[in-house]
Design an enzyme around this catalytic site. Structure first.
Site, PDB file in Angstrom:
ATOM      1  N   ASN A  78       0.798  -1.223   0.000  1.00 56.38           N
ATOM      2  CA  ASN A  78       0.000   0.000   0.000  1.00 56.38           C
ATOM      3  C   ASN A  78       0.833   1.277   0.000  1.00 56.38           C
ATOM      4  O   ASN A  78       0.343   2.357  -0.329  1.00 56.38           O
ATOM      5  CB  ASN A  78      -0.954   0.014   1.204  1.00 56.38           C
ATOM      6  CG  ASN A  78      -0.227  -0.054   2.532  1.00 56.38           C
ATOM      7  OD1 ASN A  78       0.538  -0.991   2.781  1.00 56.38           O
ATOM      8  ND2 ASN A  78      -0.466   0.906   3.394  1.00 56.38           N
ATOM      9  N   HIS A  79       2.129   1.173   0.341  1.00 53.27           N
ATOM     10  CA  HIS A  79       3.004   2.354   0.311  1.00 53.27           C
ATOM     11  C   HIS A  79       3.845   2.424  -0.966  1.00 53.27           C
ATOM     12  O   HIS A  79       4.747   3.270  -1.055  1.00 53.27           O
ATOM     13  CB  HIS A  79       3.924   2.361   1.526  1.00 53.27           C
ATOM     14  CG  HIS A  79       3.220   2.652   2.817  1.00 53.27           C
ATOM     15  ND1 HIS A  79       2.537   3.836   3.041  1.00 53.27           N
ATOM     16  CD2 HIS A  79       3.079   1.909   3.940  1.00 53.27           C
ATOM     17  CE1 HIS A  79       2.021   3.811   4.261  1.00 53.27           C
ATOM     18  NE2 HIS A  79       2.322   2.649   4.819  1.00 53.27           N
ATOM     19  N   HIS A 130       2.806  -6.792   5.662  1.00 46.78           N
ATOM     20  CA  HIS A 130       2.118  -5.556   6.046  1.00 46.78           C
ATOM     21  C   HIS A 130       2.024  -5.324   7.543  1.00 46.78           C
ATOM     22  O   HIS A 130       2.177  -4.198   7.998  1.00 46.78           O
ATOM     23  CB  HIS A 130       0.713  -5.468   5.438  1.00 46.78           C
ATOM     24  CG  HIS A 130      -0.028  -4.214   5.800  1.00 46.78           C
ATOM     25  ND1 HIS A 130       0.395  -2.960   5.410  1.00 46.78           N
ATOM     26  CD2 HIS A 130      -1.167  -4.005   6.527  1.00 46.78           C
ATOM     27  CE1 HIS A 130      -0.451  -2.043   5.872  1.00 46.78           C
ATOM     28  NE2 HIS A 130      -1.393  -2.647   6.553  1.00 46.78           N
TER      29      HIS A 130
END
Length: 268
Positions: free
Chosen positions: A67-68, A176
């Site tokens: 997600n980053h 994550h």
């Protein structure tokens, strides 16, 4: 075939940890394929080309994301470079998303697909990963090994995904959440699974960042700026998956952490 997978590299300390330990780990494991999740490599959010190169020089064949992945705009300068083996989650919507969600490698004359997929439970609303797998897998060579870095928040979504993919891929390993879980197993003698492989970075911070802002946020319920704990001691989380080249499925999966309190991997 052995696949070595290293968990989320966080900040410069994470890069130093990879440079310190990955060559030693590879010397012991002798993997044919090494994958490192690098989406937190630059200041804890995102990755730049220098970070990618440091991970690659340390011994990674492929660097996966999450997600980053887009947090550093500079990624757009190299994510489409075919010479760079870097992934972003497959299930971003649209046909014009930069980068790749799947990379194909050749190992021992065997085709291997490394797949990066992101969960949606308590995360941003990407395309449904279950349906994305249904769309993707029929397009891949059936006589190939398929490894999945499933970047997700909740344990239930990770386990459900692995169950859904049992017999369709060789491994589903979670990233994550930065804390290694103790549930490595092989479903139906086919698909290796680990809820989270853990992180690579500061052993002394909170999920790789400094303590104080995290504690302050819990105390005040107000936003705080998170900074990577660059002065902490080093830890690295990883797993080793043994693949049967005849069946393309997993024989075993073993998880490890090297930290100041656990040096056992380096001594046996």
């Amino acid at each position: 075939m052995k696949i070595l997978f290293v968990g989320d590299v966080v900040g410069n300390i994470g890069l130093k940890t990879v440079e310190t330990y990955l060559p030693q780990i590879k010397q012991k494991v002798k993997p044919q394929l090494t994958i490192v999740n690098g989406e937190n490599a630059n200041g804890g959010k995102g990755i730049k080309v220098d970070d990618y190169q440091r991970i690659q020089v340390a011994g990674a064949d492929v660097v996966s994301g999450g997600n980053h992945s887009w947090d550093k705009r500079e990624i757009l300068d190299f994510i489409d470079d075919p010479k760079k083996n870097i992934l972003r989650p497959y299930n971003f919507s649209g046909d014009n998303v930069p980068g790749r969600g799947v990379i194909e490698k050749k190992v021992n004359q065997k085709k291997v697909y490394i797949i990066n997929m992101q969960g949606t439970a308590l995360m941003q609303p990407l395309d449904n990963p279950f349906l994305a797998f249904d769309k993707l897998l029929p397009t891949l060579d059936k006589d190939a090994v398929k490894f999945v870095d499933f970047h997700a928040e909740t344990t239930s979504e990770k386990i459900a995904t692995a169950k859904y993919l049992t017999g369709r891929v060789a491994a589903v390993v979670g990233t994550h959440t930065h804390v290694q879980t103790n549930d490595a197993r092989v479903f139906d003698k086919k698909t290796a699974y680990l809820t989270d492989v853990g992180m690579t970075g500061s052993y002394d911070g909170i999920l790789g960042v400094k303590d104080e802002p995290i504690i302050t946020r819990f105390l005040t319920q107000r936003p705080t700026k998170f900074d990577v704990d660059e002065d902490g001691r080093m830890q690295i989380g990883f797993c080793v998956i043994d693949i049967n080249d005849q069946t393309n499925y997993a024989r075993s999966i073993k998880n490890y952490v090297i930290s100041p309190d656990n040096q056992s991997f380096l001594t046996f």
